[in-house]
Design a protein around this motif. Structure first.
Motif, PDB file in Angstrom:
ATOM      1  N   TRP A  58       3.773  -2.389   3.869  1.00 39.87           N
ATOM      2  CA  TRP A  58       2.612  -2.617   4.456  1.00 39.87           C
ATOM      3  C   TRP A  58       2.430  -1.708   5.797  1.00 39.87           C
ATOM      4  O   TRP A  58       1.593  -0.976   6.022  1.00 39.87           O
ATOM      5  N   LEU A  59       3.423  -1.161   6.205  1.00 33.75           N
ATOM      6  CA  LEU A  59       3.450  -0.196   7.558  1.00 33.75           C
ATOM      7  C   LEU A  59       3.061   1.070   6.939  1.00 33.75           C
ATOM      8  O   LEU A  59       2.220   1.648   7.456  1.00 33.75           O
TER       9      LEU A  59
ATOM     10  N   ASP B  28       8.017   1.849  14.665  1.00 34.59           N
ATOM     11  CA  ASP B  28       6.975   2.082  13.569  1.00 34.59           C
ATOM     12  C   ASP B  28       6.525   3.558  13.735  1.00 34.59           C
ATOM     13  O   ASP B  28       6.690   4.343  12.721  1.00 34.59           O
TER      14      ASP B  28
ATOM     15  N   ALA C 236      12.584  -8.178   1.955  1.00 36.45           N
ATOM     16  CA  ALA C 236      11.778  -8.216   3.193  1.00 36.45           C
ATOM     17  C   ALA C 236      11.447  -7.029   3.961  1.00 36.45           C
ATOM     18  O   ALA C 236      10.232  -6.582   4.381  1.00 36.45           O
ATOM     19  N   MET C 237      12.443  -6.392   3.640  1.00 31.43           N
ATOM     20  CA  MET C 237      12.109  -4.782   4.432  1.00 31.43           C
ATOM     21  C   MET C 237      11.314  -3.870   3.635  1.00 31.43           C
ATOM     22  O   MET C 237      10.618  -3.249   4.251  1.00 31.43           O
TER      23      MET C 237
ATOM     24  N   LYS D 167      18.147   1.510  12.462  1.00 33.90           N
ATOM     25  CA  LYS D 167      17.405   0.049  12.290  1.00 33.90           C
ATOM     26  C   LYS D 167      18.028  -0.671  14.077  1.00 33.90           C
ATOM     27  O   LYS D 167      19.393  -0.525  14.193  1.00 33.90           O
TER      28      LYS D 167
ATOM     29  N   THR E 160       8.921  -5.145   1.622  1.00 37.32           N
ATOM     30  CA  THR E 160       7.558  -5.505   1.887  1.00 37.32           C
ATOM     31  C   THR E 160       7.085  -4.920   3.299  1.00 37.32           C
ATOM     32  O   THR E 160       5.969  -4.524   3.315  1.00 37.32           O
ATOM     33  N   SER E 161       7.896  -5.019   4.077  1.00 40.87           N
ATOM     34  CA  SER E 161       7.336  -4.615   5.430  1.00 40.87           C
ATOM     35  C   SER E 161       7.174  -3.097   5.781  1.00 40.87           C
ATOM     36  O   SER E 161       6.196  -2.755   6.252  1.00 40.87           O
TER      37      SER E 161
END
Length: 206
Positions: free
Chosen positions: A22-23, A109, A15-16, A105, A18-19
């Protein structure tokens, strides 16, 4: 940065990954993601432009171990460490070992993107500098042993007459050698030749 630069993301959390992909891609930067340090090493070849964004804690080789491996192998890829709240001491250790930055974390962004841009710009500056050093070494390698001698004396401030006396040749012969040195080194002036000699000297002493 250039279009050849890639942000390499190494994190075992899908998930990280993918995130982050995308960013980073949303800003136009190229991204490649890997689930482990081993997967990254299998897909990366030395000299590829970009930066590495890596989590501290991963199964198998950790982010710090990957950084240490890259340093040991002479890879110049800038490293950004992603760390959890409990990993700050390790992140500081990574910075002391040469990491460009560490991002805690949860992160903002823009903070992450700013760090990535800085790392990519640093990587490009390093590559430009390396290319210039290699070009200078190639020019020096083209000089004959006598031309090296003449260049050394010229950049030490000795006159043609002094060089001629030291080498046992005529001043006219020194002038010919000097002209060839300027041509082969592609130096437009004595000042530029001196600058080249200084850079070459620093490289030899490094």
């Amino acid at each position: 940065m250039t279009t050849a630069s890639t942000v390499f993301v190494v994190d075992d959390d899908q998930a990280m990954r993918t995130s982050l992909q995308w960013l980073i891609e949303s800003t136009g930067m190229k991204v490649l993601t890997f689930e482990s340090a081993d997967a990254f090493l299998a897909g990366y070849y030395p000299g590829r432009a970009g930066c590495l964004l890596v989590d501290v804690r991963m199964p198998g080789m950790s982010g710090l171990e990957l950084q240490a491996y890259l340093t040991r192998e002479g890879y110049r890829l800038p490293v950004i460490i992603i760390t959890g709240h409990g990993d700050v001491a390790m992140a500081v250790k990574a910075m002391k070992a040469g990491a460009m930055d560490f991002i805690e974390k949860p992160f903002h962004d823009e903070d992450l993107l700013r760090s990535i841009r800085r790392a990519l710009e640093y990587d490009q500056r390093q590559r430009v500098g390396q290319a210039a050093r290699e070009d200078l070494q190639a020019r020096l390698a083209d000089l004959t042993p006598r031309e090296h001698e003449v260049m050394g004396m010229v950049t030490d401030g000795k006159s043609n007459r002094e060089i001629a006396a030291a080498l046992g040749v005529t001043p006219k012969t020194v002038e010919a050698h000097r002209a060839r040195v300027m041509e082969k080194m592609r130096a437009e002036s004595l000042a530029e030749l001196v600058r080249m000699a200084l850079i070459a000297g620093r490289e030899e002493g490094a």
